[in-house]
Design a protein around this motif. Sequence first.
Motif, PDB file in Angstrom:
ATOM      1  N   ARG A  15       0.918  -1.284  -0.232  1.00  0.00           N
ATOM      2  CA  ARG A  15       0.097   0.239  -0.016  1.00  0.00           C
ATOM      3  C   ARG A  15       0.934   1.050  -0.005  1.00  0.00           C
ATOM      4  N   GLN A  58      -4.851   5.574   1.294  1.00  0.00           N
ATOM      5  CA  GLN A  58      -5.611   5.230   1.947  1.00  0.00           C
ATOM      6  C   GLN A  58      -6.842   6.719   2.918  1.00  0.00           C
ATOM      7  N   ARG A  83     -10.191  -2.104   2.007  1.00  0.00           N
ATOM      8  CA  ARG A  83      -9.468  -2.783   2.476  1.00  0.00           C
ATOM      9  C   ARG A  83      -9.560  -4.230   3.629  1.00  0.00           C
TER      10      ARG A  83
END
Length: 305
Positions: free
Chosen positions: A225, A230, A270
């Motif tokens: 990631r 995010q 996620r």
Amino acid sequence: MKLGVHERLPEKPGPGPISEGLLRALDITVARRMEGLLAGDYRSRVLGQGSELAQIRPYVLGDDVRQIDWNVTARTGEPHVRVQQAERVLVTWLVLDTSPSMHFGTADRRKADVAEGVAVAVGHVATRRGNRLGVVTFGDGNPRSAPVRQGRRGLIGLLSALREEAAGPERVGATSLGEAVRRTDGLARQRSFVVVVSDFRGPNDWRRPLLQLAGRHDVMAVEIRDPREQELPNAGELWLVDPETGRQLHVDTRSAKLRRRFAEAAAAERAGLSRSLASMGVRHVVLSTSGDWLRELALFLRRAA
């Protein structure tokens, strides 16, 4: 120590330094996984040099006379030879994501750089003590499969695949992890340790194939990631582009509500990925483009071992 496979550029910084100490820790934890895989009723399917007797059969022209079993030959009056079971080895398959989304990175390095480091570190460990390594890549215009090879030949095959990935042109298109998993399942003919290195972004066509793969092999998912995936920064009006499909979206990141909804949706997506992998019995570790990814990988493997 630094392990790398191509020239480093500011926009392609590579995985960073890989310390000998962490590599040794990784070696120990992967070795424990190997022992766990080999402790059951798994046997090599290959007949050849080994210490375990597989069968005794009549001699045929061309057999090695040194393998004649004289006791059985004397009892039957017909030459017989001993055939050994080949020594057991662990086969590791690396399923490596080389899709356009892996070239994204806003922290210390790109996701592709972390994936490269994971591949080289696992490849370095998995080719020791006579074990074998195979590589499957997916996501770019030229997906590749390097057959399992023993020792450093397997590692050289991995480095070659990474060099081709680094030199090849990027393309826009949907990534098919599902196709790569099916390809790996067809190639892995004996029980193996399968390491899937990806950001797991793109079509959800991989769930059924991965469940089938995990039923036959020991599978570990290494998810990579970037922090900006995010949460959105407060940077005004932006055009967001999906590198997999080329789709563009205009957003105003000055909106606190938009940033909050984006963060919540990203976290929920996620979390759903983590639940799916856990339900399949696939061990799952998340590595970031920020910080010491190798230390996180070694700690995860040590806990799992």
